[in-house]
Design a protein around this motif. Structure first.
Motif, short mmCIF file in Angstrom:
data_model
loop_
_atom_site.label_atom_id
_atom_site.label_comp_id
_atom_site.label_asym_id
_atom_site.label_seq_id
_atom_site.Cartn_x
_atom_site.Cartn_y
_atom_site.Cartn_z
N LEU A 290 0.81 -1.21 0.00
CA LEU A 290 0.00 0.00 0.00
C LEU A 290 0.85 1.27 0.00
N ILE A 291 1.98 1.24 0.69
CA ILE A 291 2.69 2.49 0.99
C ILE A 291 3.86 2.79 0.06
N HIS A 292 4.40 1.77 -0.63
CA HIS A 292 5.67 1.98 -1.33
C HIS A 292 5.57 3.01 -2.46
N LYS A 293 4.41 3.07 -3.14
CA LYS A 293 4.31 3.97 -4.28
C LYS A 293 4.24 5.43 -3.85
N ALA A 294 3.73 5.68 -2.66
CA ALA A 294 3.72 7.05 -2.13
C ALA A 294 5.14 7.55 -1.97
N ILE A 295 6.03 6.68 -1.50
CA ILE A 295 7.44 7.05 -1.34
C ILE A 295 8.09 7.26 -2.70
N GLN A 296 7.75 6.42 -3.65
CA GLN A 296 8.33 6.57 -5.00
C GLN A 296 7.90 7.88 -5.63
N TYR A 297 6.65 8.24 -5.52
CA TYR A 297 6.19 9.50 -6.10
C TYR A 297 6.68 10.71 -5.30
N TYR A 298 6.90 10.52 -4.01
CA TYR A 298 7.51 11.59 -3.21
C TYR A 298 8.93 11.85 -3.73
N ASN A 299 9.69 10.78 -3.93
CA ASN A 299 11.07 10.93 -4.43
C ASN A 299 11.09 11.59 -5.81
N ARG A 300 10.13 11.22 -6.65
CA ARG A 300 10.07 11.83 -7.98
C ARG A 300 9.72 13.32 -7.89
N GLY A 301 8.83 13.66 -6.96
CA GLY A 301 8.36 15.04 -6.86
C GLY A 301 9.38 16.03 -6.32
#
Length: 406
Positions: free
Chosen positions: A328-339
């Motif tokens: 559930l949580i990993h993609k939020a971190i990935q998009y945070y890093n991208r942003g």
């Protein structure tokens, strides 16, 4: 789960501003890129495992004469999945957008907030693969919608098997054939290529990727395997060493082909075959599940060797408890890093490796917190509800028996 994170990591890296875009394009033509873009079969592993556990648990409860209460059956599943999921939706809807800044921040993350504000209800009802398949709140959770829908439909399979066990083999054969033919026909009709993950197909999720009728095959095979495991749990299965070796060899060949076999299609001059691509789309997920079936069966019945030793390591018990929240949580971190990136990314294998491990480690830490706050408490509540219902049933049963005797 790590394979899924890896696949999402590269997909998001490729959507970022890349300094050496020609190198990234060249990377996509290499054979190792197929390891990334074949990662969707890892989702079929989860469907397969879900089917095993569902069927095995149902038959085990039936053997212990525990009643099948369909209301408790559905409440249990909803309480198991929803609290941690709802917590991530609330995070996206509220202050996630305020956690970072940068020139790409809003481009990378504003869509999450808008989609969760508009479609939170379809997410919590597990119908977003029909209502908003291309505008999902928490994009990877299409899987939860399909999984929940399969779970809701499962009594149509479980109850007949429980009542008429003699029909089970024929029932399973019909289901496996049906859910092989359907994705094959869909691939034929819409001309879906074998490397569909690398193609830009309109309405991709609604047409094929996130629909019950195209993804049910591995889950059905999981049900079959759960049935076989239950029927053989007290039996010693003796197999010829040559047959065992042959099955391991075939499993390895088939699963490696599913991952790397479409390498020629990366060439621009490759000739597209509608028949081959349709058959591959229709068969490869079910063949993957059959390979997993042999691995599970072999490990349980003493033919697993080093594979069984690896899969039995105690570290996986800990990882299994956090897998759902990690998902559930990993993609939020990935998009945070991208942003938050303020300079173009230099794309390389080392960048991929560094990015993957940093995301995975941070995701594990946050997943542990998520489990403790939003998953574990509701598991306890679910257990209390189930025990209460079972105790009521046990009290009611003697009364019914007394009435029947009188």
């Amino acid at each position: 789960m790590f394979w899924i994170i890896h696949g999402h990591e590269i997909t998001i890296l490729l959507k970022s501003t890349i300094f050496n875009s020609n190198d990234a394009a060249d990377w996509l033509t290499r054979w190792w890129a197929l390891f990334t873009f074949s990662s969707s079969v890892s989702v079929d592993t989860f469907f397969f495992l879900g089917g095993i556990l569902l069927m095995y648990g149902f038959l085990n409860a039936k053997a212990k004469k525990i009643p099948f209460d369909i209301t408790v059956f559905y409440i249990h599943r909803y309480l198991r999945l929803t609290p941690a999921y709802a917590a991530v939706i609330i995070l996206y809807m509220t202050f996630f957008i305020k956690l970072g800044t940068g020139p790409n921040w809003k481009t990378a993350n504003q869509g999450f907030q808008n989609e969760c504000k508009e479609y939170w209800w379809s997410s919590l009802l597990y119908i977003q693969n029909f209502v908003n398949p291309e505008n999902r709140c928490i994009s990877q959770t299409w899987y939860l919608s399909v999984d929940m829908q399969l779970y809701i439909l499962s009594p149509l399979i479980l109850i007949p098997i429980g009542k008429w066990p003699k029909i089970t083999p024929y029932f399973f054969v019909v289901l496996v054939v049906l859910f092989t033919v359907i994705p094959t026909w869909v691939a034929w009709h819409f001309e879906i290529p074998a490397l569909a993950m690398m193609a830009d197909i309109p309405n991709w999720h609604f047409i094929y990727y996130a629909q019950v009728h195209t993804r049910a095959g591995p889950w059905i095979i999981g049900l079959v395997m759960g049935y076989i495991l239950f029927q053989t749990k007290h039996k010693k299965c003796r197999m010829n060493k040559i047959i065992v070796s042959l099955l391991w060899f075939l499993t390895a060949v088939v699963m490696l082909y599913i991952i790397f076999g479409n390498y020629p299609a990366l060439d621009d001059n490759f000739h597209y075959s509608k028949l081959y691509n349709s058959l591959f789309i229709g068969l490869h997920r079910n063949l993957w599940a059959l390979g997993l079936s042999w691995i599970v069966f072999a490990c349980i019945h003493g033919y697993g060797g080093p594979v069984n030793w690896i899969l039995s390591l105690s570290v996986f018990q800990f990882l299994a408890k956090i897998t759902y929240c990690l998902y559930l949580i990993h993609k939020a971190i990935q998009y945070y890093n991208r942003g938050i990136v303020r300079v173009p990314i230099i794309f390389s294998n080392y960048t991929i490796l560094k990015s993957f491990f940093s995301t995975t480690c941070l995701s594990i830490l946050i997943a542990i917190i998520w489990v403790l706050c939003f998953e574990a408490p509701f598991v306890v509540i679910d257990g209390v509800i189930t025990k209460a219902v079972l105790s009521l049933w046990k009290k009611a049963t003697p009364k019914k028996e007394l009435k029947q005797e009188t």
